[in-house]
Design an enzyme around this catalytic site. Sequence first.
Site, PDB file in Angstrom:
ATOM      1  N   ASP A 101     -27.635  75.660  54.678  1.00  0.00           N
ATOM      2  CA  ASP A 101     -26.756  75.007  53.716  1.00  0.00           C
ATOM      3  C   ASP A 101     -26.769  75.837  52.432  1.00  0.00           C
ATOM      4  OD1 ASP A 101     -29.105  74.366  52.397  1.00  0.00           O
ATOM      5  OD2 ASP A 101     -28.756  72.207  52.359  1.00  0.00           O
ATOM      6  N   CYS A 134     -32.633  75.408  54.449  1.00  0.00           N
ATOM      7  CA  CYS A 134     -32.060  74.534  53.429  1.00  0.00           C
ATOM      8  C   CYS A 134     -32.874  74.787  52.149  1.00  0.00           C
ATOM      9  CB  CYS A 134     -32.038  73.066  53.857  1.00  0.00           C
ATOM     10  SG  CYS A 134     -33.661  72.323  54.127  1.00  0.00           S
ATOM     11  N   GLY A 135     -32.785  73.902  51.180  1.00  0.00           N
ATOM     12  CA  GLY A 135     -33.501  74.159  49.927  1.00  0.00           C
ATOM     13  C   GLY A 135     -35.001  74.205  50.129  1.00  0.00           C
ATOM     14  N   GLY A 194     -36.481  73.507  53.403  1.00  0.00           N
ATOM     15  CA  GLY A 194     -36.820  73.694  54.819  1.00  0.00           C
ATOM     16  C   GLY A 194     -37.133  72.374  55.497  1.00  0.00           C
ATOM     17  N   VAL A 195     -37.224  71.314  54.723  1.00  0.00           N
ATOM     18  CA  VAL A 195     -37.622  70.012  55.286  1.00  0.00           C
ATOM     19  C   VAL A 195     -36.445  69.296  55.953  1.00  0.00           C
ATOM     20  CG1 VAL A 195     -38.506  67.717  54.721  1.00  0.00           C
ATOM     21  CG2 VAL A 195     -39.532  69.731  53.674  1.00  0.00           C
ATOM     22  N   HIS A 229     -48.708  78.188  70.140  1.00  0.00           N
ATOM     23  CA  HIS A 229     -49.373  76.950  70.560  1.00  0.00           C
ATOM     24  C   HIS A 229     -48.398  75.790  70.734  1.00  0.00           C
ATOM     25  CE1 HIS A 229     -53.680  78.040  68.960  1.00  0.00           C
ATOM     26  NE2 HIS A 229     -53.060  79.085  69.510  1.00  0.00           N
ATOM     27  N   ARG A 252     -35.223  77.590  48.382  1.00  0.00           N
ATOM     28  CA  ARG A 252     -35.625  77.373  46.990  1.00  0.00           C
ATOM     29  C   ARG A 252     -37.131  77.476  46.832  1.00  0.00           C
ATOM     30  NH1 ARG A 252     -31.730  72.082  46.479  1.00  0.00           N
ATOM     31  NH2 ARG A 252     -29.761  73.214  46.289  1.00  0.00           N
ATOM     32  N   ARG A 309     -50.339  69.875  75.917  1.00  0.00           N
ATOM     33  CA  ARG A 309     -50.014  69.255  74.626  1.00  0.00           C
ATOM     34  C   ARG A 309     -48.507  69.211  74.396  1.00  0.00           C
ATOM     35  NH1 ARG A 309     -54.756  73.059  72.372  1.00  0.00           N
ATOM     36  NH2 ARG A 309     -56.495  71.788  73.099  1.00  0.00           N
TER      37      ARG A 309
HETATM   38  C1  RB5 Z   1     -29.534  70.240  49.046  1.00  0.00           C
HETATM   39  O1  RB5 Z   1     -29.442  69.983  47.676  1.00  0.00           O
HETATM   40  C2  RB5 Z   1     -30.935  69.973  49.514  1.00  0.00           C
HETATM   41  O2  RB5 Z   1     -31.190  68.617  49.512  1.00  0.00           O
HETATM   42  C3  RB5 Z   1     -31.144  70.568  50.891  1.00  0.00           C
HETATM   43  O3  RB5 Z   1     -30.889  71.929  50.868  1.00  0.00           O
HETATM   44  C4  RB5 Z   1     -32.541  70.472  51.481  1.00  0.00           C
HETATM   45  O4  RB5 Z   1     -33.488  70.966  50.594  1.00  0.00           O
HETATM   46  C5  RB5 Z   1     -32.959  69.230  52.084  1.00  0.00           C
HETATM   47  O5  RB5 Z   1     -34.082  69.144  52.605  1.00  0.00           O
END
Ligand code: RB5
Length: 152
Positions: free
Chosen positions: A8, A65-66, A68-69, A98, A109, A141
């Site tokens: 994104d 993404c910002g 990675g989560v 693993h 970010r 596993r």
């Molecule tokens: C976008 O602003 C941000 O929320 C997205 O890139 C990401 O970090 C979500 O986990």
Amino acid sequence: MRIALGMDHGGFPLREALLEVLEKMDCEVIDFGTDSPDRVDYPDYAEKVGLAVQGGEADRGILVCGSGVGVSIAANKIPGIFAATCHDAYSAQQGVEHDHMNVLCLGGRVIGDELAKLLVKQFLNATYLGDQPDGDRYARRVGKIIELEQKE
Ligand code: RB5
């Protein structure tokens, strides 16, 4: 290796570095974008990359993404996807060896170009050990993870 790449706007800062390292590693890139800093929704990119890996069009995926989560949470909703956010080299390698990680998630970010390139190298050079003759504990596993996926 065929790599599905998606990000994104939060991941966009790493785009050029990722394309560069993938080219250097002779990967065939299935590029789902985004290719501009304009705001988009990360689940859309997680879906495209996840489905490409699930369907076998890509061998592995990389999502950014910002943090990675968000992309890892979204991608892991797709059966057969083992996605994780890794910002250290040990995890990027061991996650494959693993845990059968098939999608590497990065935070655009959080980390810079050079670390991102190193993590991609660790990820792509690693092989899942569950297929090896002495790898039954890893396969067991991962099998339990697949059972979790099948629970309603
Ligand atoms: C976008 O602003 C941000 O929320 C997205 O890139 C990401 O970090 C979500 O986990």
